[in-house]
Design a protein around this motif. Structure first.
Motif, mmCIF file in Angstrom:
data_model
loop_
_atom_site.group_PDB
_atom_site.id
_atom_site.type_symbol
_atom_site.label_atom_id
_atom_site.label_comp_id
_atom_site.label_asym_id
_atom_site.label_seq_id
_atom_site.Cartn_x
_atom_site.Cartn_y
_atom_site.Cartn_z
ATOM 1 N N LYS A 110 0.823 -1.208 0.000
ATOM 2 C CA LYS A 110 0.000 0.000 0.000
ATOM 3 C C LYS A 110 0.860 1.262 0.000
ATOM 4 C CE LYS A 110 -3.809 -0.513 2.776
ATOM 5 N NZ LYS A 110 -4.483 -0.886 4.021
ATOM 6 N N ALA A 111 1.890 1.288 0.823
ATOM 7 C CA ALA A 111 2.758 2.468 0.903
ATOM 8 C C ALA A 111 3.532 2.677 -0.399
ATOM 9 C CB ALA A 111 3.719 2.332 2.080
ATOM 10 N N ALA A 112 4.064 1.612 -0.965
ATOM 11 C CA ALA A 112 4.827 1.727 -2.204
ATOM 12 C C ALA A 112 3.936 2.176 -3.358
ATOM 13 C CB ALA A 112 5.497 0.392 -2.537
ATOM 14 N N THR A 113 2.716 1.664 -3.409
ATOM 15 C CA THR A 113 1.783 2.065 -4.461
ATOM 16 C C THR A 113 1.439 3.544 -4.337
ATOM 17 O OG1 THR A 113 0.852 -0.166 -4.565
ATOM 18 C CG2 THR A 113 -0.479 1.603 -5.503
ATOM 19 N N ALA A 114 1.170 4.003 -3.125
ATOM 20 C CA ALA A 114 0.854 5.418 -2.902
ATOM 21 C C ALA A 114 2.046 6.302 -3.252
ATOM 22 C CB ALA A 114 0.423 5.639 -1.457
ATOM 23 N N ALA A 129 -4.374 8.727 -17.256
ATOM 24 C CA ALA A 129 -3.391 8.127 -18.173
ATOM 25 C C ALA A 129 -2.028 8.114 -17.500
ATOM 26 C CB ALA A 129 -3.337 8.939 -19.470
ATOM 27 N N VAL A 130 -1.220 7.140 -17.860
ATOM 28 C CA VAL A 130 0.093 6.987 -17.241
ATOM 29 C C VAL A 130 1.165 6.963 -18.332
ATOM 30 C CG1 VAL A 130 -0.083 4.477 -17.150
ATOM 31 C CG2 VAL A 130 1.428 5.635 -15.589
ATOM 32 N N GLU A 131 2.229 7.716 -18.079
ATOM 33 C CA GLU A 131 3.384 7.674 -18.971
ATOM 34 C C GLU A 131 4.394 6.684 -18.410
ATOM 35 O OE1 GLU A 131 5.143 11.367 -20.184
ATOM 36 O OE2 GLU A 131 3.225 12.416 -19.967
ATOM 37 N N HIS A 132 5.108 6.015 -19.266
ATOM 38 C CA HIS A 132 6.156 5.065 -18.875
ATOM 39 C C HIS A 132 5.631 3.939 -17.979
ATOM 40 C CE1 HIS A 132 8.674 8.172 -20.541
ATOM 41 N NE2 HIS A 132 8.255 9.032 -19.635
ATOM 42 N N SER A 140 5.819 0.089 -13.379
ATOM 43 C CA SER A 140 5.540 -1.281 -12.908
ATOM 44 C C SER A 140 6.797 -1.912 -12.326
ATOM 45 C CB SER A 140 5.031 -2.147 -14.054
ATOM 46 O OG SER A 140 3.802 -1.696 -14.513
ATOM 47 N N ALA A 141 7.909 -1.745 -13.019
ATOM 48 C CA ALA A 141 9.181 -2.309 -12.547
ATOM 49 C C ALA A 141 9.604 -1.670 -11.235
ATOM 50 C CB ALA A 141 10.264 -2.126 -13.603
ATOM 51 N N TRP A 142 9.423 -0.380 -11.123
ATOM 52 C CA TRP A 142 9.794 0.340 -9.904
ATOM 53 C C TRP A 142 8.994 -0.194 -8.713
ATOM 54 C CZ3 TRP A 142 8.845 6.293 -9.092
ATOM 55 C CH2 TRP A 142 9.515 6.722 -7.953
ATOM 56 N N LEU A 143 7.678 -0.357 -8.878
ATOM 57 C CA LEU A 143 6.857 -0.898 -7.795
ATOM 58 C C LEU A 143 7.280 -2.326 -7.470
ATOM 59 C CD1 LEU A 143 4.544 -0.667 -5.790
ATOM 60 C CD2 LEU A 143 2.986 -1.376 -7.626
ATOM 61 N N SER A 144 7.518 -3.128 -8.485
ATOM 62 C CA SER A 144 7.931 -4.511 -8.276
ATOM 63 C C SER A 144 9.203 -4.590 -7.437
ATOM 64 C CB SER A 144 8.134 -5.195 -9.625
ATOM 65 O OG SER A 144 8.574 -6.509 -9.452
#
Length: 102
Positions: free
Chosen positions: A12-16, A50-53, A58-62
């Motif tokens: 939750k924290a990483a997503t926010a 909309a999301v750029e990159h 996705s990789a950063w959150l992973s």
């Protein structure tokens, strides 16, 4: 669900941090099966804007979640108005559990 409260809080924290507090994050896949063992953490992040990159985000959150959960493999898919809708998105919505929704 085979995630402890620390793992849920990290997700939750990483997503926010990476997206926004309004992002909806769903856990889906093998981690929902209490009888299973092992398995990666499958997440879908739903965004209203909309999301750029998307691959980079996705990789950063992973990686952020993986580092905080003792190296567990984490797969992240994004759903946003500008991204193609795939069958995996439907599966995640139908079978997934929302971890956070502000």
């Amino acid at each position: 669900m085979r995630l402890n409260q620390h793992d849920i809080d990290v997700i939750k924290a990483a997503t926010a941090d990476i997206f926004c507090k309004e992002a909806v994050v769903r856990l889906f896949g093998s981690r929902l099966d209490d009888a299973a063992k092992g398995g990666d953490i499958d997440l879908m992040v739903e965004l209203d804007e909309a999301v750029e990159h998307p691959a980079r985000l996705s990789a950063w959150l992973s990686v952020k979640v993986m580092r905080a959960t003792q190296g567990r493999k984490v797969d992240v898919i994004l759903a946003a108005p500008n991204l193609e809708e795939l069958p995996i998105h439907r599966i995640a919505r139908e079978q997934g559990i929302i971890l956070s929704h502000e």
